[in-house]
Scaffold this motif. Sequence first.
Motif, PDB file in Angstrom:
ATOM      1  N   LEU A 496       0.876  -1.176   0.000  1.00  0.00           N
ATOM      2  CA  LEU A 496       0.000   0.000   0.000  1.00  0.00           C
ATOM      3  C   LEU A 496       0.906   1.217   0.000  1.00  0.00           C
ATOM      4  O   LEU A 496       1.661   1.434   0.962  1.00  0.00           O
ATOM      5  CB  LEU A 496      -0.903  -0.008   1.242  1.00  0.00           C
ATOM      6  CG  LEU A 496      -1.759   1.253   1.448  1.00  0.00           C
ATOM      7  CD1 LEU A 496      -2.758   1.437   0.309  1.00  0.00           C
ATOM      8  CD2 LEU A 496      -2.480   1.185   2.795  1.00  0.00           C
ATOM      9  N   ASP A 497       0.813   1.968  -1.083  1.00  0.00           N
ATOM     10  CA  ASP A 497       1.693   3.137  -1.243  1.00  0.00           C
ATOM     11  C   ASP A 497       3.148   2.717  -1.044  1.00  0.00           C
ATOM     12  O   ASP A 497       3.924   3.365  -0.318  1.00  0.00           O
ATOM     13  CB  ASP A 497       1.312   4.237  -0.250  1.00  0.00           C
ATOM     14  CG  ASP A 497      -0.114   4.732  -0.456  1.00  0.00           C
ATOM     15  OD1 ASP A 497      -0.603   4.669  -1.603  1.00  0.00           O
ATOM     16  OD2 ASP A 497      -0.746   5.163   0.531  1.00  0.00           O
ATOM     17  N   VAL A 508      -7.640   2.790   5.697  1.00  0.00           N
ATOM     18  CA  VAL A 508      -6.812   3.737   4.934  1.00  0.00           C
ATOM     19  C   VAL A 508      -7.318   5.154   5.212  1.00  0.00           C
ATOM     20  O   VAL A 508      -8.536   5.420   5.197  1.00  0.00           O
ATOM     21  CB  VAL A 508      -6.873   3.431   3.425  1.00  0.00           C
ATOM     22  CG1 VAL A 508      -5.937   4.354   2.655  1.00  0.00           C
ATOM     23  CG2 VAL A 508      -6.512   1.970   3.178  1.00  0.00           C
ATOM     24  N   GLY A 509      -6.400   6.079   5.497  1.00  0.00           N
ATOM     25  CA  GLY A 509      -6.750   7.471   5.746  1.00  0.00           C
ATOM     26  C   GLY A 509      -7.150   8.204   4.475  1.00  0.00           C
ATOM     27  O   GLY A 509      -7.067   7.680   3.356  1.00  0.00           O
ATOM     28  N   ALA A 510      -7.595   9.429   4.675  1.00  0.00           N
ATOM     29  CA  ALA A 510      -8.057  10.235   3.526  1.00  0.00           C
ATOM     30  C   ALA A 510      -6.902  10.511   2.568  1.00  0.00           C
ATOM     31  O   ALA A 510      -5.750  10.656   2.973  1.00  0.00           O
ATOM     32  CB  ALA A 510      -8.668  11.530   4.033  1.00  0.00           C
ATOM     33  N   GLY A 511      -7.233  10.506   1.270  1.00  0.00           N
ATOM     34  CA  GLY A 511      -6.236  10.853   0.277  1.00  0.00           C
ATOM     35  C   GLY A 511      -6.220   9.871  -0.880  1.00  0.00           C
ATOM     36  O   GLY A 511      -7.025   8.941  -0.951  1.00  0.00           O
ATOM     37  N   GLN A 516      -0.326  -2.752  -4.890  1.00  0.00           N
ATOM     38  CA  GLN A 516       0.406  -3.631  -5.798  1.00  0.00           C
ATOM     39  C   GLN A 516       0.789  -4.898  -5.022  1.00  0.00           C
ATOM     40  O   GLN A 516       0.978  -4.862  -3.801  1.00  0.00           O
ATOM     41  CB  GLN A 516       1.665  -2.948  -6.339  1.00  0.00           C
ATOM     42  CG  GLN A 516       2.374  -3.747  -7.437  1.00  0.00           C
ATOM     43  CD  GLN A 516       3.614  -3.032  -7.954  1.00  0.00           C
ATOM     44  OE1 GLN A 516       4.291  -2.340  -7.199  1.00  0.00           O
ATOM     45  NE2 GLN A 516       3.909  -3.188  -9.236  1.00  0.00           N
ATOM     46  N   VAL A 517       0.946  -6.064  -5.729  1.00  0.00           N
ATOM     47  CA  VAL A 517       1.376  -7.324  -5.132  1.00  0.00           C
ATOM     48  C   VAL A 517       2.694  -7.737  -5.767  1.00  0.00           C
ATOM     49  O   VAL A 517       2.815  -7.756  -7.003  1.00  0.00           O
ATOM     50  CB  VAL A 517       0.321  -8.436  -5.321  1.00  0.00           C
ATOM     51  CG1 VAL A 517       0.859  -9.774  -4.805  1.00  0.00           C
ATOM     52  CG2 VAL A 517      -0.962  -8.077  -4.596  1.00  0.00           C
ATOM     53  N   VAL A 518       3.680  -8.125  -4.904  1.00  0.00           N
ATOM     54  CA  VAL A 518       4.974  -8.636  -5.346  1.00  0.00           C
ATOM     55  C   VAL A 518       5.189  -9.970  -4.626  1.00  0.00           C
ATOM     56  O   VAL A 518       5.068 -10.042  -3.401  1.00  0.00           O
ATOM     57  CB  VAL A 518       6.114  -7.657  -5.016  1.00  0.00           C
ATOM     58  CG1 VAL A 518       7.461  -8.236  -5.463  1.00  0.00           C
ATOM     59  CG2 VAL A 518       5.864  -6.308  -5.678  1.00  0.00           C
ATOM     60  N   ASP A 519       5.529 -11.074  -5.396  1.00  0.00           N
ATOM     61  CA  ASP A 519       5.698 -12.378  -4.747  1.00  0.00           C
ATOM     62  C   ASP A 519       7.152 -12.629  -4.391  1.00  0.00           C
ATOM     63  O   ASP A 519       8.022 -11.759  -4.577  1.00  0.00           O
ATOM     64  CB  ASP A 519       5.127 -13.501  -5.610  1.00  0.00           C
ATOM     65  CG  ASP A 519       5.939 -13.760  -6.875  1.00  0.00           C
ATOM     66  OD1 ASP A 519       7.002 -13.137  -7.056  1.00  0.00           O
ATOM     67  OD2 ASP A 519       5.493 -14.609  -7.687  1.00  0.00           O
ATOM     68  N   ALA A 520       7.419 -13.853  -3.852  1.00  0.00           N
ATOM     69  CA  ALA A 520       8.757 -14.188  -3.365  1.00  0.00           C
ATOM     70  C   ALA A 520       9.779 -14.251  -4.486  1.00  0.00           C
ATOM     71  O   ALA A 520      10.984 -14.140  -4.235  1.00  0.00           O
ATOM     72  CB  ALA A 520       8.713 -15.520  -2.629  1.00  0.00           C
ATOM     73  N   THR A 525       2.278  -7.509  -9.851  1.00  0.00           N
ATOM     74  CA  THR A 525       1.115  -7.038 -10.606  1.00  0.00           C
ATOM     75  C   THR A 525       1.315  -5.577 -10.964  1.00  0.00           C
ATOM     76  O   THR A 525       2.246  -4.915 -10.491  1.00  0.00           O
ATOM     77  CB  THR A 525      -0.152  -7.177  -9.746  1.00  0.00           C
ATOM     78  OG1 THR A 525      -0.033  -6.311  -8.608  1.00  0.00           O
ATOM     79  CG2 THR A 525      -0.341  -8.595  -9.248  1.00  0.00           C
ATOM     80  N   VAL A 526       0.408  -5.058 -11.797  1.00  0.00           N
ATOM     81  CA  VAL A 526       0.396  -3.618 -12.069  1.00  0.00           C
ATOM     82  C   VAL A 526      -0.209  -2.914 -10.865  1.00  0.00           C
ATOM     83  O   VAL A 526      -0.903  -3.527 -10.039  1.00  0.00           O
ATOM     84  CB  VAL A 526      -0.408  -3.308 -13.345  1.00  0.00           C
ATOM     85  CG1 VAL A 526       0.244  -3.967 -14.546  1.00  0.00           C
ATOM     86  CG2 VAL A 526      -1.843  -3.786 -13.195  1.00  0.00           C
ATOM     87  N   THR A 527       0.025  -1.629 -10.699  1.00  0.00           N
ATOM     88  CA  THR A 527      -0.492  -0.870  -9.562  1.00  0.00           C
ATOM     89  C   THR A 527      -1.965  -0.536  -9.788  1.00  0.00           C
ATOM     90  O   THR A 527      -2.437  -0.419 -10.920  1.00  0.00           O
ATOM     91  CB  THR A 527       0.307   0.415  -9.349  1.00  0.00           C
ATOM     92  OG1 THR A 527       0.224   1.204 -10.549  1.00  0.00           O
ATOM     93  CG2 THR A 527       1.756   0.106  -9.030  1.00  0.00           C
ATOM     94  N   SER A 528      -2.708  -0.381  -8.631  1.00  0.00           N
ATOM     95  CA  SER A 528      -4.139  -0.047  -8.681  1.00  0.00           C
ATOM     96  C   SER A 528      -4.373   1.179  -7.802  1.00  0.00           C
ATOM     97  O   SER A 528      -4.179   1.118  -6.576  1.00  0.00           O
ATOM     98  CB  SER A 528      -4.974  -1.229  -8.182  1.00  0.00           C
ATOM     99  OG  SER A 528      -6.338  -0.886  -8.120  1.00  0.00           O
ATOM    100  N   PRO A 529      -4.805   2.349  -8.379  1.00  0.00           N
ATOM    101  CA  PRO A 529      -5.011   3.567  -7.579  1.00  0.00           C
ATOM    102  C   PRO A 529      -6.444   3.623  -7.019  1.00  0.00           C
ATOM    103  O   PRO A 529      -7.373   3.042  -7.571  1.00  0.00           O
ATOM    104  CB  PRO A 529      -4.765   4.681  -8.580  1.00  0.00           C
ATOM    105  CG  PRO A 529      -5.180   4.091  -9.888  1.00  0.00           C
ATOM    106  CD  PRO A 529      -4.865   2.630  -9.825  1.00  0.00           C
TER     107      PRO A 529
END
Length: 727
Positions: A496-497, A508-511, A516-520, A525-529
Amino acid sequence: MGPFNVRYTTPGIKTISLSVERNGCTSLPETQTVTVDPELANVVVTCIAQGLDFVEFQWNLDPLASGYSISIDGGAAINQTGNTYRVTGLAENQEVSIVVTALSSNACPDKVSPAVMCTARSCPPVVVTMDAVADICFTPAAGIVNLTAQVNAASIDQSLLSWAGPGIVTGTNQFDPQIAGPGTHAITITYSESGCSETGIGTIKVNRRPVASFTGDNRICITDTYNATVNGSSGNPVTLDWTPDPVTSANNMSQFSFATPGTYDVSLVVDSLGCSSLPFMESVVVEPELSVPATDSITCSEFLDRIVFNWQDIDCASSYRVFVNNVLISTGSSTTYSATGLLEGETVDLRVEFISDCECGDIAISKECTARNCPPVQLSVTSPQSEYCLEDVTGPIQIQLTITGNDNTGVATWSGSPFINDQGVFDALAAGVGVHTFEYTYVQENCTFEDETSITINPTPAMVVGVPVQPPCYDDLTGTINVSATGGTNPLNVLLDNQPVTPGILNVGAGNHTLQVVDAKGCNTVTSPFNITIPNEPIIEITGPLVVNTGDTVTYVLPDDFAGFAIDSVVWTINGVPVVCTGNNCLSLTQIPVNVGQIEYTATVYYNNGCSVNARLNTTTQTIIITEVPNIIRPESGGEKLFFVQTNDPTLIVKYIKIYDRWGNLVFHIDESYVAKGNESIGWEGQEFAGRKVMPGVYVYIIETVSLLQGNNPRTEFLTGDITVIR
């Protein structure tokens, strides 16, 4: 003068004549007739019979006797008319004394005999002996034996004997061993003659027929002896009759040997005390020794790195112990053994032990064989790198091959993954995720050389991101978003960020944010906003009077417009204590204050499934108390028949009510305390204690009350006055 005794020597009728002479003068004779009775004869007693338990006496019978009186051993007299008497119930040799008195029937006296003695007879000494009977063998054929006996060692009439005991046929001298059974039996012989009897005891022995039985192995090896153990415990001496003859015998063990294999019968007859058992027989199988024909020895199939040994099975062996270089390797039923992992030219010494299923022992055979040698070929297979992420694969991959020492006469093949061609090119895009193994095999002179390598294509992890849940309440610090990760290679890292977090529902706070997911393996994956926004605080207030009197009804109201928020519920509290609200959705609260002082009304409005906002209003409650009673009652009328206490003080307690007449007499009272408000039906209806109606007129009342409006400071008041009763 006189009396004068006159005696007669014979019986009869006698005449007695008497003349008296005096002074020369003789009187006329006086006569009298006298009967002279005959005297009884002397009593002569003799002993006429003597028995074992009795004696019998007899005496002469006198016709002049009216009867006889008998005394035995000086006992009481026994009267009878007969001239014999028997005394019974005597013991042998017991003496009896008798005295007999003949009772006179005329003027003569009784005649008494002298005492006569008589003795009861005794039996002569007798010895009864049963003639000897030879021991009997208890078999089904054992027949009846006629028994005889002697008295005083002399033969006698056997009819004078009676027999009793085990096996005696009732009323006979016959002994039946089938009835008596085995054992030593005591036979009782009773000799009876002339009232005397004597018994004797004889013994007959019936010997139990022995049972032959022995145990031994029913199968033996030709090199062993058959050991037969006779069953049974020690007892009477026995003779063992074996067929065939044993080699040795000692105690209850006998040993037999046999020259050739085959099946033999061994039988035993046991003789004990003249009784022979039925034959007992066991069959013995004599087995030959194990042997392996010369044509069935071990054969070898020799390879570069292994040797395969084979052998044939034989009779009496179904499993084998396999030794390699004198080390036990296995035990089983297979007739094949493969020595693997050998070096080229390595020699293996194999010994096979045939495990006997029969009585003869195991046998063993051996064989030594050597592995072959191969040409010095060396090869190596490698890949550019061992692992790829799927997202990084863009085309085919060439597998590298290095081979030396070959003469190019062999056959080479690529195998393993179906996605490699005969040139060693791997189609990675078609193969996709997985471990892909590639084998290169080169065969020359029947020697196989091979090597392998592999490439792992790791999957790209997947990320599922839910719709962001915006915070519903103005005082929430965070919203939420649900994220999960799958696929890839564990562990999976959710960022997360660009900071690692635990997957699931994230606060998650305001903003603005990214996921994104990264494995071992570094695959990602691609990022998701997404964005989180916090709402504004709603404004509400309570409206209603700020100052009220105790006992008044007052209503406080909330606005029904909440700037578009959906109200879930409203909870009212008065000075922090929850109360039951009234009105639609509890938007208003109606109360009747009873205590003087400050009151804080708080309304908590719940909205948007869990959000809440508070509104407060402080009020002041003051007291105006009115307590009154009627001054006229009409008991027989409809509406004014009761004298009672009426008040707006909800805490007022009536302690008692007393009614007096004009002379000061108490005519009625209520002594039980009660709360005045709500109990206006309690009071006086113009009657005395006994229920009689009072006279119309004026009466005096006294009422004690206590008010609790001041909380811990109760206030007591007395109400007094006149009450007029009108009828």
